[in-house]
Design a protein around this motif. Structure first.
Motif, PDB file in Angstrom:
ATOM      1  N   LEU A 340     -13.675  45.695 -28.297  1.00  0.00           N
ATOM      2  CA  LEU A 340     -13.228  44.522 -29.050  1.00  0.00           C
ATOM      3  C   LEU A 340     -14.410  43.688 -29.551  1.00  0.00           C
ATOM      4  O   LEU A 340     -14.226  42.663 -30.174  1.00  0.00           O
ATOM      5  N   HIS A 341     -15.597  44.144 -29.260  1.00  0.00           N
ATOM      6  CA  HIS A 341     -16.801  43.357 -29.535  1.00  0.00           C
ATOM      7  C   HIS A 341     -17.790  44.175 -30.365  1.00  0.00           C
ATOM      8  O   HIS A 341     -18.169  43.763 -31.474  1.00  0.00           O
ATOM      9  N   GLY A 375     -13.826  39.129 -27.368  1.00  0.00           N
ATOM     10  CA  GLY A 375     -14.871  40.033 -27.849  1.00  0.00           C
ATOM     11  C   GLY A 375     -15.263  39.733 -29.282  1.00  0.00           C
ATOM     12  O   GLY A 375     -16.442  39.757 -29.633  1.00  0.00           O
ATOM     13  N   ARG A 376     -14.290  39.412 -30.102  1.00  0.00           N
ATOM     14  CA  ARG A 376     -14.583  39.143 -31.513  1.00  0.00           C
ATOM     15  C   ARG A 376     -15.286  37.794 -31.693  1.00  0.00           C
ATOM     16  O   ARG A 376     -16.197  37.683 -32.521  1.00  0.00           O
ATOM     17  N   PRO A 377     -14.916  36.760 -30.917  1.00  0.00           N
ATOM     18  CA  PRO A 377     -15.703  35.511 -31.022  1.00  0.00           C
ATOM     19  C   PRO A 377     -17.146  35.714 -30.582  1.00  0.00           C
ATOM     20  O   PRO A 377     -18.066  35.139 -31.180  1.00  0.00           O
ATOM     21  N   GLU A 378     -17.319  36.549 -29.550  1.00  0.00           N
ATOM     22  CA  GLU A 378     -18.674  36.785 -29.056  1.00  0.00           C
ATOM     23  C   GLU A 378     -19.495  37.504 -30.137  1.00  0.00           C
ATOM     24  O   GLU A 378     -20.677  37.193 -30.351  1.00  0.00           O
ATOM     25  N   ALA A 379     -18.878  38.489 -30.802  1.00  0.00           N
ATOM     26  CA  ALA A 379     -19.574  39.216 -31.867  1.00  0.00           C
ATOM     27  C   ALA A 379     -19.894  38.272 -33.023  1.00  0.00           C
ATOM     28  O   ALA A 379     -21.016  38.233 -33.533  1.00  0.00           O
ATOM     29  N   THR A 380     -18.900  37.512 -33.439  1.00  0.00           N
ATOM     30  CA  THR A 380     -19.074  36.625 -34.586  1.00  0.00           C
ATOM     31  C   THR A 380     -20.137  35.572 -34.310  1.00  0.00           C
ATOM     32  O   THR A 380     -20.978  35.281 -35.165  1.00  0.00           O
ATOM     33  N   TYR A 381     -20.081  35.021 -33.116  1.00  0.00           N
ATOM     34  CA  TYR A 381     -21.006  33.936 -32.783  1.00  0.00           C
ATOM     35  C   TYR A 381     -22.460  34.399 -32.891  1.00  0.00           C
ATOM     36  O   TYR A 381     -23.295  33.765 -33.551  1.00  0.00           O
TER      37      TYR A 381
END
Lengths: 788, 262
Positions: A340-341, A375-381
């Protein structure tokens, strides 16, 4: 002129009437005659060996029914993990046992040791104090990097170390990425922390286990986003109760945010104990318990490198992340920092080479799992922060740098294994520039400066993968479940409709939005349609609500089932109208014969289906009810561009969010008002993460932020009025509604916008040495950075 | 929560009598005590509610110009009824907690508890107020003795607090982000014979006077008077929300702002 019903209408949320008038039915409202109450005695140390548990005196206390310990669960399965990750060397992850009640050791503050069942909760608490515990405290494993040192204590004695897995993605790209970074004209490096969060839904978790000895049936009422998943996990893997003897009900649920996806020990315990005691057993979490027993979110420590060529084109991205799993693997924990990341590390950019390395680590802390965005907020951030930093280092406009690198051709296969079906990142950026009035920013900055404040602008893009997920794909990636969904459309004799859906609504507004779709398809009043959800005995099946999947996956199943209804209804209408089926048209709730004035009403057809006196019984069955399962062929890819303006008080370091604008592309939109509300809520949570929320442990594994005295939730006064737009719509190409999902976008897109704005404010205010501040960007951290 | 007996006397004398029994505990608005009980961190045998005592409630202006506030008066009442006479005190009361807290919490409860991050102690100390109990009158300078520690004896009840009204005063609070208690709160009170400055939230010793600032402001009542002063980080609270150095810095900032707002 906006529509007033059906797809695209801002129908008012019908469920709000009961939520706002106190007539909702939550799990804690369920009381079963003769029920007992359970209190969990939890560990107050992070790590310890259980030498002795003496319950003799406590068992004799007034009202005590029975006290359970880990020994009562020795022959019973532990809590299962729903996703198996394979590491970079081809080995499967380490998967320690996760007992319902602690066995041998306690592994985090809050780990349940004893379950005291008594007539009343107070009696159970009294008895808990009389239990004699002898626990030898062991050194706590808290810091992830320390946890991987050979000298570290081990969270699980039977594992070789505290490393759950060392994952590389795409492993075959590793050398090429290393090479590209080595040869790059410019490399920007950023080390950052994605702070650990506690979801804090308004309603704490509840479990009520009931047992009917007459038919050997168990019922669990629980605060779940996915009752069928709980039935499957708990029935098959923990307690060995077959599905037909186990009913799981998630009635009104007061917010989930991911933390109510997972199967928890308390659910298994209450179901188990009710069977053992032949008596209902109820547990309602206190807020203090929630802080130390609800799965936490995020908690990544990351180093990201972005390589650019001499023309500022992105050439490679390399990341190394330490992801905290906590003491045990929560249900979907291994998937969050990996699939998810890692799959989102391309963002909206055509970076050709990407390598993501994730080391998942066991520590003596509460388990960490999916939290809004997962996971997606972590990637985006990390991606959007490093791009901002690169723009600053290169002296180029951060928006222009993003634009230059946008993906513009679709479908687009990223180097991280996903294919974006559609999108228009330039369109959302242009929309953002308009709605955020970016051209007016410099004037606003001057106005802030005149008040003695620093003002900054942060802009970023995001993309996420929603509509989770194609079952065959996730099966290859290690999921131990399919991720389709199901719906049954039951048309009643008078034409009213109940739609049994596998998605679960815990604030999303499904009860309003789902009927809008069916009403549009049939041309009838949406108030003739209700959805039924949250009860495994009433709905065909369902994988539940998370990953912004409800309308994209379950909504698609509902469309398919409704199509079947229309097909059958047309057959009935053709019989009633004595016309060829091919000539029957359904419009505005009436069936008509093409080219004639012959017609019959929706209700005529539905009545005929249930009173089949004049009915083609030789060709079709009576009744009008259809079920469909839908398994998506791809993820959906909502995207957007966000802008945040902050002011900083240079005397105190306090950051205030002055403006926040969001331009999202969710594909087609069913109910714009509900979508706007979802974005508002997501941005609120993102601002909470960026400025306020911080789940902190000390070096002994004691939870420092264990209540609202120290865990700062965002409040209304912490957020501005938002400007939200979702008029940029590139419909999803592979689901029947063309929808993408909107539940998590706000929480994914907003943290980097806030931090980018803070850094911009400080840089423009002369604090050139400040290139990053970790979240939460609290006043003390800003002040320390300014004075560092 | 453990079982306890509950009484709600209507006179101070009855309350004093009730508090004489073993393990009895006075209860004001319960904003600290009730959560403590709920967590089973206290086990009084008897709770003696003080909020039914009419003589301990209300705000009144005395003939000498001072303001008396009954110990059982809630914050919302102070916020409205002290506004004309002592606006800085009323403003402080109006910004404690949230509406629910302000309609339950009492000045006597707050001052008796002496939480190191509470607002009221700074006003009492900076005003040079007098804490009046069923037994005696205690000057603010003698009353506060370190965090959660006061001059109160067992069973002693704060019946009222008497505030001299300064020529000018202001309270500036920098909120701790989670609890919204004072991370640093500074109350500045300017009297004809000098300035008093009390700091709450910052120090491990609880509320205290900042005497250097008092001297500087008594000589020159302007924000600039603070510029040359330094606040030591020693003994300042160092926690998740900020270091001692940050709190020491905020003491100066909040003091200057309070003076500017006077």
């Amino acid at each position: 002129m906006p529509k007033d019903s059906g797809i695209g209408a801002s129908s008012k949320r019908r469920e709000d009437i009961r939520f706002l008038t106190g007539t909702g039915q939550y799990s804690d409202d369920i009381n079963i005659h003769g029920q007992a109450h359970v209190y969990f005695l939890r560990s107050d140390v992070a790590h310890g060996r259980i030498n002795k548990i003496d319950t003799a005196a406590a068992s004799a206390m007034p009202g005590v029914v029975r006290i359970f310990t880990g020994a009562d669960f020795e022959g019973i399965g532990g809590l299962p993990c729903g996703w198996q990750v394979t590491d970079r060397f081809g080995a499967v992850m380490k998967e320690p046992a996760h007992p319902v009640l602690a066995q041998g050791k306690v592994r985090h503050v809050g780990d349940p040791i004893c379950a005291i069942v008594a007539d009343t909760l107070e009696q159970a608490k009294d008895a808990a104090e009389a239990i004699e515990l002898d626990i030898a405290e062991l050194p706590a494993v808290v810091n992830m990097k320390d946890a991987l040192k050979p000298t570290s204590a081990k969270v699980h004695d039977d594992l070789s170390d505290n490393l759950c897995y060392d994952w590389g993605f795409v492993e075959d790209n590793r050398d090429a990425v290393d090479q590209a970074i080595k040869n790059a004209a410019h490399v920007t490096t950023l080390e950052l922390v994605n702070n650990r969060l506690v979801a804090n839904p308004m309603e704490p978790r509840v479990a009520v286990g009931d047992y009917n000895r007459a038919n050997d049936e168990s019922t669990l009422y629980t605060t779940s986003q996915n009752p069928h998943v709980i039935r499957l996990l708990m029935g098959a893997f923990v307690l060995g109760i077959p599905e037909h003897k186990l009913r799981v009900v998630a009635p009104d649920v007061g917010g989930g945010f991911g933390t109510k996806i997972f199967h928890y020990a308390e659910e298994a315990f209450c179901t188990f104990a009710a069977r053992q005691l032949n008596r209902a057993v109820k547990w309602t979490s206190s807020r203090s318990e929630a802080f130390m027993s609800d799965a936490h979110g995020r908690d990544h420590v990351t180093k990201i490198e972005l390589a650019l060529d001499a023309d500022n084109n992105f050439t490679a991205v390399r990341t190394e992340t330490y992801a905290n799993m906590g003491a045990y693997l929560s249900t979907f924990a291994p998937s969050v920092p990996t699939w998810l990341h890692g799959t989102l590390m391309a963002g909206t950019y055509k970076t050709p080479l990407i390598y993501v390395n994730v080391k998942a680590v066991f520590t003596n802390t509460v388990p960490v799992d999916a939290y809004r965005g997962a996971g997606r907020p972590e990637a985006t951030y990390q991606l959007e922060r490093v791009i901002d930093k690169a723009a600053r280092e290169l002296g180029v406009d951060p928006i222009a740098l993003r634009r230059q690198n946008f993906i513009t051709q679709f479908p687009y296969a990223t180097p991280v294994a996903v294919e974006y079906d559609t999108g228009d990142y330039e369109a959302t950026m242009a929309k953002l520039e308009e709605i955020a009035d970016l051209s007016g920013f410099e004037a606003r900055r001057k106005a802030s400066e005149a008040k003695g404040k620093l003002r900054g602008l942060g802009v970023n893009c995001y993309i996420e993968a929603c509509g989770i997920a194609p079952s065959n794909l996730v099966g290859q990636l290690g999921a131990r479940a399919g991720l389709y969904d199901a719906a049954t459309v039951r048309v009643n004799a008078t034409g009213s409709i109940s739609v049994m859906v596998g998605a679960h609504s815990h604030g999303q507004g499904h009860e309003t939005a789902f009927p809008q779709v069916v009403a549009e398809m049939l041309g009838i009043d949406e108030n003739m349609i209700d959805i039924v959800h949250g009860d495994s005995s009433k709905i065909p099946f369902g994988m539940g609500t998370y990953g912004s999947r409800s309308i994209a996956v379950c909504g698609s199943a509902m469309v398919r089932a409704t199509e079947k209804i229309i097909n059958k209804a047309k057959k009935i209408a053709s019989h009633l109208l004595e016309a060829s089926e091919a000539d029957i048209e359904l419009k505005g709730g009436h069936f008509s014969v093409k080219g004639t004035d012959k017609s019959c009403a929706w209700g005529d057809v539905t009545l005929a289906a249930y009173v089949p006196h004049n009915y083609p019984l030789e060709d079709i069955e009576p009744g009008l009810e259809e079920t469909a399962f839908y398994d998506p062929s791809n993820f959906t890819y909502p995207s957007g561009a966000y802008a945040c303006e902050v002011e900083i008080d240079p005397d105190t370091g306090k950051v205030t969010v002055e403006r926040f604008s969001a331009a999202d592309d969710f594909g087609n939109v069913i109910n714009p008002m509900i979508v706007t509300g979802q974005v508002h809520g997501g941005i609120g949570q993102g601002i909470g993460q960026a400025l306020l929320e911080n789940c902190a442990y000390d070096e002994n594994g004691q939870l420092l932020s264990a209540s609202y005295m120290d865990y700062a939730m965002p409040r209304a006064s912490d957020v501005p009025f938002y400007t939200v737009d979702h008029s940029c719509q590139t419909p999803c190409t592979h689901n029947p509604l063309g929808v993408k999902g909107c539940g998590e976008a706000g929480a994914i897109g907003s943290p980097p916008a806030v931090v980018n704005a803070v850094v911009d404010a400080l840089q423009s205010g002369g604090f050139k040495h400040v290139t990053h501040i970790d979240m939460p960007v609290s006043p003390s951290r800003v002040w320390a950075a300014m004075n560092g | 929560m453990y079982d306890f007996e509950f009484v709600k006397p209507s006179t101070v004398a009855d309350a004093v009598a009730a508090l004489a029994s073993d393990e009895a505990q006075a209860l004001g608005g319960g904003q600290t005590l009730i959560p403590t009980l709920k967590q089973r961190l206290a086990s009084p045998s008897k709770l003696v509610s003080l909020i039914g005592i009419a003589e301990m409630k209300g705000v009144c202006k005395n003939d000498d110009g001072s303001l008396s506030i009954g110990g059982a008066t809630n914050h919302a009442t102070v916020a409205s009824e002290a506004a004309a006479t002592y606006p800085a005190l009323a403003a402080l009361a109006a910004n404690i907690g949230d509406p629910a807290v302000r309609n339950r919490g009492t000045i006597g409860g707050s001052v008796a508890n002496n939480d190191p991050a509470a607002c009221y102690p700074s006003a009492v100390l900076a005003s040079g107020a007098t804490v009046i109990t069923n037994k005696r009158e205690i000057a603010a300078d003698d009353y506060f003795q370190g965090m959660f520690t006061t001059a109160l004896e067992e069973g002693e009840i704060i019946t009222s607090v008497r505030f001299p009204v300064p020529q000018a005063a202001n309270y500036q609070k920098f909120e701790q982000p989670a609890s919204r208690f004072a991370m640093v709160g500074v109350f500045v009170a300017k009297f004809a014979d000098g300035v008093r400055v009390a700091v709450t939230g910052a120090s491990e010793e609880g509320v205290h006077r900042w005497t250097e600032a008092e001297a500087a402001l008594s000589a020159n009542f302007s924000p600039d008077a603070i510029d040359g002063l330094s606040v030591s980080a020693d003994g300042m609270i160092n926690d998740l929300h900020g270091t001692g150095a940050y709190r020491a810095h905020l003491v100066k900032v909040m003091t200057k702002r309070a003076v500017a707002a006077c």
